[in-house]
Scaffold this motif. Structure first.
Motif, PDB file in Angstrom:
ATOM      1  N   LEU A   1     120.935  52.830   5.440  1.00  0.00           N
ATOM      2  CA  LEU A   1     121.694  52.942   4.205  1.00  0.00           C
ATOM      3  C   LEU A   1     120.827  52.883   2.948  1.00  0.00           C
ATOM      4  CD1 LEU A   1     124.845  50.795   5.083  1.00  0.00           C
ATOM      5  CD2 LEU A   1     124.528  53.269   5.252  1.00  0.00           C
TER       6      LEU A   1
ATOM      7  N   TYR B   1     120.840  48.291   8.499  1.00  0.00           N
ATOM      8  CA  TYR B   1     121.359  48.494   7.141  1.00  0.00           C
ATOM      9  C   TYR B   1     120.241  48.909   6.191  1.00  0.00           C
ATOM     10  CZ  TYR B   1     122.581  46.935   2.412  1.00  0.00           C
ATOM     11  OH  TYR B   1     122.746  46.850   1.042  1.00  0.00           O
ATOM     12  N   ARG B   2     119.114  48.214   6.271  1.00  0.00           N
ATOM     13  CA  ARG B   2     117.993  48.494   5.371  1.00  0.00           C
ATOM     14  C   ARG B   2     117.415  49.891   5.614  1.00  0.00           C
ATOM     15  NH1 ARG B   2     115.075  44.618   7.045  1.00  0.00           N
ATOM     16  NH2 ARG B   2     113.721  45.845   8.408  1.00  0.00           N
TER      17      ARG B   2
END
Length: 380
Positions: free
Chosen positions: A265, A261-262
């Motif tokens: 996104l 995610y880091r």
């Protein structure tokens, strides 16, 4: 107990021999990259501790063949299935040229081997819609290989500090072994004891001084075994909730998902690109305060070691409730959500330089070291 002790002693001796003869193989086995974003050791260190772990488990396999022939076949089939995962990581340790996708592919191959050799296929996750789909063996196969490879990669991701992955995985194996014993699965609790003993033997030399590293070979071997044992435990014993192994390994899994995610996104980068903002690295930077000049090599080693206990406590937030409620899915789900909330809260505090004061370790030995403490603080 003899299973555990044999694995421990053999692993201790194997790791000792690797260290003793490092001058013969160090040009291949040592990690000479001291400047990477995920590097926290001040000098080259052998990264083939996984060999010692494997040798310890193999020694138990020999003992099982003699004393417990009724479970020896499955024991050896499980180790046979692990070979692609282990070798892919080991070759990376030696050559530093095996990419993440290749290692993941080999681990998937190992999981497919377990699927056919041991019937280690995920057949339920205690979610009705998904369980219906998993009745089709192609769906179960794909789901299994991705799940097992994901666990193995997650263990590799948290292997960043002395003693971190080792202690976390020992706790996981002991929890899996406990539940395996409760349901009467001799093969599974035997392999759990063997793995736990072998990892502890490696830890004798890894923690706190970091004389040897687990390496990708060790991380992928351990992660694969955790994944396979979890699958087998749920498949063989309907009374074991599928949420039990999920919560048990949720710390490394969530670390992996949060990293994706880091990177993807938030930073529009590649999910495989290394960075220095994993939870364990944020704790290293924000919480650990060891007042010995930060420019000294010895200080870097001890700061490294002081980071791991924080993550041991964090992982216990999943291991302890998983063992306590291994056959109660609603409680397991609740503690999964509580962990997500706790992890997210702590990470946000660390990123925003608002570390909880009660978590910070500070040592003030004498006035001569105060300048070193300021250097350390500025460096972070």
């Amino acid at each position: 107990m003899q299973t555990f002790l044999l694995a421990f002693v053999v692993s201790v001796v194997a790791a000792l021999l690797i260290l003793r003869y490092n001058h013969l193989h160090g040009h291949l086995t040592a990690d000479h990259d001291l400047d990477g974003v995920q590097k926290f050791h001040p000098h080259p260190v052998p990264r083939v501790g996984g060999v010692a772990v494997m040798v310890g488990i193999l020694a138990v396999g020999g003992l099982v063949s003699v004393l417990r022939p009724e479970i020896s076949r499955q024991f050896w089939l499980l180790l046979m299935a692990s070979i692609p995962a282990f070798m892919g990581g080991l070759v990376e340790d030696l050559t530093k040229r095996v990419g993440v996708l290749t290692r993941l592919g080999l681990t998937m191959l190992a999981a497919a081997g377990g699927f056919w050799l041991l019937n280690a296929g995920i057949s339920r996750v205690d979610i009705p819609i998904i369980d219906t789909a998993l009745r089709l063996w192609p769906v179960a196969l794909v789901f299994t290989v991705f799940a097992v490879a994901g666990v193995a990669n997650a263990i590799n991701i948290i292997d960043g500090y002395n003693g971190l992955a080792g202690v976390v995985t020992v706790n996981i194996f002991m929890a899996l072994g406990y539940v395996s014993y409760q349901v009467g699965d001799a093969m599974l609790w035997t392999i759990c004891l063997a793995a736990a003993g072998a990892i502890l033997g490696f830890l004798v030399w890894n923690y706190p001084r970091g004389l040897i590293f687990l390496g990708d070979g060790g991380a992928y071997l351990i992660g694969f075994l955790i994944g396979e044992i979890s699958v087998l435990l749920v498949v063989r014993h309907p009374e074991v909730s599928a949420w039990f192994p999920f919560l048990l390994v949720f710390y490394p899994i969530f670390e992996t998902l949060f990293s994706i995610y880091r990177r993807v996104l938030l930073r529009n980068g590649s999910p495989g690109m290394p960075d220095a903002v994993h939870m364990h690295q944020m704790i290293y930077k924000r919480l650990v305060r060891w007042a010995v000049g930060s420019r000294q090599a010895n200080d870097k080693v001890w700061r490294n070691a002081m980071t791991s206990p924080y993550l041991w406590v964090l992982s216990s937030l999943t291991v302890i409730p998983a063992v306590a409620f291994w056959n109660r899915p609603h409680w397991l789900l609740l503690f999964t959500l509580l962990f997500v909330a706790s992890y997210t809260w702590l990470y946000r505090r660390l990123v925003r330089f608002r570390s909880p004061r009660w978590l910070m370790i500070r040592y003030h030995h004498d006035s001569n070291r105060s300048s070193s403490h300021r250097i350390h603080k500025k460096e972070d």
